[in-house]
Design an enzyme around this catalytic site. Structure first.
Site, PDB file in Angstrom:
ATOM      1  N   GLU A 118     -18.934  17.646 -31.999  1.00  0.00           N
ATOM      2  CA  GLU A 118     -18.889  16.928 -30.715  1.00  0.00           C
ATOM      3  C   GLU A 118     -19.690  17.671 -29.648  1.00  0.00           C
ATOM      4  O   GLU A 118     -19.586  18.892 -29.518  1.00  0.00           O
ATOM      5  CB  GLU A 118     -17.434  16.783 -30.266  1.00  0.00           C
ATOM      6  N   LYS A 195     -16.757   7.419 -27.606  1.00  0.00           N
ATOM      7  CA  LYS A 195     -15.398   7.935 -27.809  1.00  0.00           C
ATOM      8  C   LYS A 195     -14.376   6.957 -27.240  1.00  0.00           C
ATOM      9  O   LYS A 195     -14.407   6.618 -26.059  1.00  0.00           O
ATOM     10  CB  LYS A 195     -15.290   9.300 -27.124  1.00  0.00           C
ATOM     11  N   CYS A 232     -13.408  13.141 -31.882  1.00  0.00           N
ATOM     12  CA  CYS A 232     -12.409  14.125 -31.459  1.00  0.00           C
ATOM     13  C   CYS A 232     -11.006  13.561 -31.248  1.00  0.00           C
ATOM     14  O   CYS A 232     -10.285  13.302 -32.196  1.00  0.00           O
ATOM     15  CB  CYS A 232     -12.907  14.848 -30.205  1.00  0.00           C
TER      16      CYS A 232
END
Length: 383
Positions: A118, A195, A232
């Site tokens: 990330e 994300k 994540c």
């Protein structure tokens, strides 16, 4: 001390007798993946450039009507190269060079798809809540210098590259997003995935910089298989994994940046659970090292201000739909994990466990639609 522990696997290998170790690994990792023979040149390059390299093979049963669908996936974990006080362009360019070295090694191992960690082009500075100079690392997902660099690598090595960056979307008001860019082995940008879930946990107050993504659960059909990117914090949300899988993802990549004190007990469990529950392969990637920032910051936990927020613990691994997984990379070193997998295993496990058929998605869809209503009353039965 935790910061001196290279990896769980190194401890097991050192202290458990060989005749017992295979049983311990079977219990921990399921059907222990076989070792993948890597080229001597790649091993030598990893030694010269000072990063760990591991290779594993996850097989499927031979079928009568389908040929094996073999793909090699590479995961790269790394420290930042220059101090966080170095000029922005210098930090980014140094990381380009470092990752380029590891990608070249992955190419020697015939990797088809590689994924970086990330926000790989920068320190994970979102803990500081400062806007400068960190927002200067943001760049276009389509035409930025990092995407152009990755396009060159992808075409040169015939490799799909997943490049998670801090994105600046100039066409939509200069907004920032935590984004993974997917680049074809032809060198073309296939698309991007943002994300979905943004943490507000301890130092990870990332909504200071960007908000929840608007790209949903995109799946990218590449020459080597259908992939998706669950960035994540999204790994903590089972429905996030599920939607990527329901949309056809065969490999769900999870590029992350997470520290030991916060999440390490969950790390080995979540991606593996997702592979089992969703009949797919999953790949968990985490950075390594401790990043020191010039200005102190607090964590709203009553403790003193500090210049870092802990040790990134690496431990990148791949999990399979049958519940098996590879050992993890080091907790402390840069590394490349190469895993060869037969995607035929996905359907074989679907046929065996039938989680998709028995999932009762219609029931949960109806229930969830009710739960989010203001006047919802849980069906609790009292005596």
């Amino acid at each position: 001390m935790a910061d001196q522990l290279h990896s769980l696997d190194s401890v097991l290998s050192e202290h458990i007798p060989a005749d017992k170790l295979q049983h311990v690994q079977r219990i921990l990792y399921g059907n222990m993946p076989g070792k993948l023979d890597l080229p001597a040149e790649a091993i030598e390059m990893a030694k010269e450039k000072k990063f760990e390299i591991q290779g594993y093979r996850i097989t499927a049963a031979a079928e009568q009507l389908r040929k094996p669908r073999i793909v090699r996936v590479g995961l790269i974990q790394n420290k930042i190269v220059l101090p966080t006080t170095a000029p922005v362009a210098d930090q980014r360019d140094a990381l380009h060079q470092r990752i380029g070295e590891i990608v070249e090694t992955a190419a020697l191992c015939n990797v088809n798809i590689v994924c970086f960690q990330e926000a790989w082009t920068m320190p994970f500075a979102f803990c500081t809540r400062e806007k400068q100079p960190w927002c200067e690392f943001a760049e276009s997902a389509e035409t930025g210098p990092t995407t152009k660099y990755c396009q060159e690598l992808a075409k040169r090595f015939n490799m799909v590259i997943v490049s998670p960056i801090l994105e600046r979307d100039a066409e939509h008001g200069d907004i920032l997003a935590n984004t993974a860019v997917v680049i074809s082995n032809s060198g073309a940008v296939i698309g991007k995935s943002r994300k979905n879930h943004i943490p507000r946990v301890g130092d990870f107050n990332e909504s200071t910089y960007y908000m929840e993504g608007n790209t949903g659960h995109r799946v990218f059909e590449t020459q080597f298989g259908k992939i998706a990117i669950n960035i994540c914090y999204g790994r903590h949300h089972p429905l996030n994994w599920m939607m990527y899988a329901l949309n056809g993802a065969e490999i769900i990549l999870n590029p992350s940046a997470t520290v030991g004190a916060l999440s390490e007990p969950m790390w080995a469990i979540e991606a593996r659970n997702a592979a089992i529950a969703n009949h797919c392969f999953t790949a968990a990637i985490n950075r390594v090292g401790t990043e020191i920032f010039e200005n102190e910051f607090t964590s709203a936990d009553g403790k003193k201000a500090h210049n870092d927020f802990g040790e990134f613990y690496g431990s990148s691994y791949i999990a399979a739909p049958d519940g098996s997984r590879t050992p993890g990379l080091s907790r402390t070193q840069d590394g490349l994990l190469v895993t060869e997998m037969d995607l035929n295993l996905i359907r074989q496990i679907k046929d065996k466990w039938t989680f998709t058929m028995t999932g009762r998605h219609d029931m949960y869809a109806n229930s969830l639609a009710e739960v989010v209503k203001d006047d919802y009353k849980p069906p609790v039965i009292k005596e």
